[in-house]
Scaffold this motif. Structure first.
Motif, mmCIF file in Angstrom:
data_model
loop_
_atom_site.group_PDB
_atom_site.id
_atom_site.type_symbol
_atom_site.label_atom_id
_atom_site.label_comp_id
_atom_site.label_asym_id
_atom_site.label_seq_id
_atom_site.Cartn_x
_atom_site.Cartn_y
_atom_site.Cartn_z
ATOM 1 N N ARG A 182 -49.094 12.686 -14.568
ATOM 2 C CA ARG A 182 -48.238 11.570 -14.980
ATOM 3 C C ARG A 182 -48.897 10.252 -14.622
ATOM 4 O O ARG A 182 -49.505 10.107 -13.558
ATOM 5 C CB ARG A 182 -46.886 11.657 -14.295
ATOM 6 N N SER A 183 -48.750 9.261 -15.485
ATOM 7 C CA SER A 183 -49.362 7.963 -15.225
ATOM 8 C C SER A 183 -48.379 6.967 -14.614
ATOM 9 O O SER A 183 -48.797 5.937 -14.104
ATOM 10 C CB SER A 183 -49.964 7.387 -16.508
ATOM 11 N N VAL A 184 -47.077 7.261 -14.645
ATOM 12 C CA VAL A 184 -46.064 6.414 -14.019
ATOM 13 C C VAL A 184 -45.146 7.312 -13.205
ATOM 14 O O VAL A 184 -44.642 8.316 -13.705
ATOM 15 C CB VAL A 184 -45.227 5.633 -15.060
ATOM 16 N N ILE A 185 -44.942 6.932 -11.965
ATOM 17 C CA ILE A 185 -44.006 7.656 -11.101
ATOM 18 C C ILE A 185 -42.816 6.736 -10.847
ATOM 19 O O ILE A 185 -42.991 5.597 -10.394
ATOM 20 C CB ILE A 185 -44.670 8.048 -9.764
ATOM 21 N N HIS A 186 -41.628 7.222 -11.135
ATOM 22 C CA HIS A 186 -40.400 6.460 -10.904
ATOM 23 C C HIS A 186 -39.742 6.970 -9.628
ATOM 24 O O HIS A 186 -39.733 8.173 -9.373
ATOM 25 C CB HIS A 186 -39.436 6.618 -12.084
ATOM 26 N N ASP A 187 -39.200 6.039 -8.850
ATOM 27 C CA ASP A 187 -38.556 6.442 -7.603
ATOM 28 C C ASP A 187 -37.544 5.387 -7.187
ATOM 29 O O ASP A 187 -37.740 4.188 -7.429
ATOM 30 C CB ASP A 187 -39.601 6.606 -6.492
ATOM 31 N N THR A 188 -36.476 5.850 -6.563
ATOM 32 C CA THR A 188 -35.474 4.961 -5.987
ATOM 33 C C THR A 188 -35.265 5.367 -4.536
ATOM 34 O O THR A 188 -35.151 6.559 -4.235
ATOM 35 C CB THR A 188 -34.133 5.064 -6.745
ATOM 36 N N PHE A 189 -35.256 4.377 -3.648
ATOM 37 C CA PHE A 189 -34.910 4.658 -2.257
ATOM 38 C C PHE A 189 -33.982 3.566 -1.753
ATOM 39 O O PHE A 189 -33.922 2.470 -2.296
ATOM 40 C CB PHE A 189 -36.152 4.804 -1.361
ATOM 41 N N VAL A 190 -33.226 3.920 -0.709
ATOM 42 C CA VAL A 190 -32.279 3.005 -0.082
ATOM 43 C C VAL A 190 -32.565 2.990 1.418
ATOM 44 O O VAL A 190 -32.733 4.041 2.032
ATOM 45 C CB VAL A 190 -30.816 3.452 -0.336
ATOM 46 N N ILE A 191 -32.628 1.787 1.974
ATOM 47 C CA ILE A 191 -32.808 1.615 3.417
ATOM 48 C C ILE A 191 -31.627 0.802 3.927
ATOM 49 O O ILE A 191 -31.296 -0.245 3.362
ATOM 50 C CB ILE A 191 -34.128 0.875 3.731
ATOM 51 N N GLU A 192 -30.996 1.290 4.987
ATOM 52 C CA GLU A 192 -29.872 0.596 5.602
ATOM 53 C C GLU A 192 -30.213 0.308 7.056
ATOM 54 O O GLU A 192 -30.693 1.188 7.762
ATOM 55 C CB GLU A 192 -28.605 1.457 5.527
ATOM 56 N N LYS A 193 -29.968 -0.941 7.488
ATOM 57 C CA LYS A 193 -30.268 -1.305 8.869
ATOM 58 C C LYS A 193 -29.252 -2.327 9.350
ATOM 59 O O LYS A 193 -28.918 -3.265 8.642
ATOM 60 C CB LYS A 193 -31.681 -1.871 8.994
ATOM 61 N N LYS A 194 -28.780 -2.127 10.602
ATOM 62 C CA LYS A 194 -27.809 -3.046 11.210
ATOM 63 C C LYS A 194 -28.537 -4.059 12.084
ATOM 64 O O LYS A 194 -29.536 -3.741 12.732
ATOM 65 C CB LYS A 194 -26.796 -2.270 12.029
ATOM 66 N N TYR A 195 -28.012 -5.286 12.077
ATOM 67 C CA TYR A 195 -28.576 -6.389 12.853
ATOM 68 C C TYR A 195 -27.465 -7.077 13.631
ATOM 69 O O TYR A 195 -26.343 -7.211 13.132
ATOM 70 C CB TYR A 195 -29.250 -7.415 11.933
ATOM 71 N N ALA A 196 -27.789 -7.550 14.810
ATOM 72 C CA ALA A 196 -26.837 -8.298 15.641
ATOM 73 C C ALA A 196 -26.928 -9.776 15.280
ATOM 74 O O ALA A 196 -27.184 -10.627 16.125
ATOM 75 C CB ALA A 196 -27.140 -8.076 17.116
ATOM 76 N N ALA A 197 -26.744 -10.064 14.014
ATOM 77 C CA ALA A 197 -26.804 -11.444 13.510
ATOM 78 C C ALA A 197 -25.801 -11.570 12.372
ATOM 79 O O ALA A 197 -25.559 -10.599 11.640
ATOM 80 C CB ALA A 197 -28.212 -11.785 13.030
ATOM 81 N N SER A 198 -25.249 -12.760 12.215
ATOM 82 C CA SER A 198 -24.250 -12.993 11.167
ATOM 83 C C SER A 198 -24.876 -12.846 9.778
ATOM 84 O O SER A 198 -26.095 -13.010 9.614
ATOM 85 C CB SER A 198 -23.675 -14.403 11.313
ATOM 86 N N PRO A 199 -24.045 -12.569 8.768
ATOM 87 C CA PRO A 199 -24.564 -12.523 7.394
ATOM 88 C C PRO A 199 -25.260 -13.828 6.995
ATOM 89 O O PRO A 199 -26.277 -13.799 6.297
ATOM 90 C CB PRO A 199 -23.316 -12.271 6.545
ATOM 91 N N GLU A 200 -24.742 -14.960 7.473
ATOM 92 C CA GLU A 200 -25.358 -16.253 7.143
ATOM 93 C C GLU A 200 -26.779 -16.333 7.702
ATOM 94 O O GLU A 200 -27.699 -16.793 7.025
ATOM 95 C CB GLU A 200 -24.506 -17.404 7.697
#
Length: 158
Positions: A4-22
């Motif tokens: 195959r000449s094109v490989i398609h992929d989806t990944f999700v990374i989730e990480k928590k931070y001790a900082a406000s969304p702002e």
């Protein structure tokens, strides 16, 4: 059978931070902050960086890999166009990456910033097309995981 000449992929990374969304959102949207945690890793020399953080705005980073890396001496260009931005909630962008003058990947990336108690959770969804000779999905996911760790250090040290 032909490879195959094109490989398609989806990944999700989730990480928590001790900082406000702002504060987390500012780390993605402020050019000086983003350059620090996103580009200045030591494994490469930053040749140029420009960011216009708005819908239909562009971001471009040009780096040269240092000795000791698999692609030492080659230049990498990352071109991004912001598709949708809702401050402190999410951003969606399209990205193309070239190494040595050859396009290796194209991706649609969503970065969500979700309030989590007194901090935030960042959810990165990467939908990529990796072309012949590309770094591939596993290396790209590892790169994003390293970026999320560098973001944690940036947020912790201010």
């Amino acid at each position: 059978m032909q490879e195959r000449s094109v490989i398609h992929d989806t990944f999700v990374i989730e990480k928590k931070y001790a900082a406000s969304p702002e504060r987390v959102f500012a780390a993605f949207s402020d050019p000086a902050q983003k350059r620090r945690w996103f580009l200045e890793s030591g494994g490469h020399e930053v040749l140029s960086y420009a960011m216009d953080f708005r819908e239909d705005g562009c971001e471009q980073a040009r780096i040269r890999f240092k000795a000791g890396t698999p692609v030492a001496g080659l230049e990498c260009v990352s071109d991004t166009r912001y598709q949708a931005i809702v401050p402190c909630r999410y951003m969606v962008f399209a990205n193309t990456m070239d190494i040595g003058g050859r396009t290796i990947s194209s991706a649609l990336v969503t970065v969500e910033v979700v309030p989590d108690g007194e901090g935030s959770e960042v959810v990165v969804t990467h939908q990529g097309a990796f072309f012949e000779g590309a770094d591939g999905p596993e290396m790209r996911k590892g790169g994003w995981q390293a970026l999320m760790e560098r973001l944690a250090t940036h947020l912790a040290t201010g």
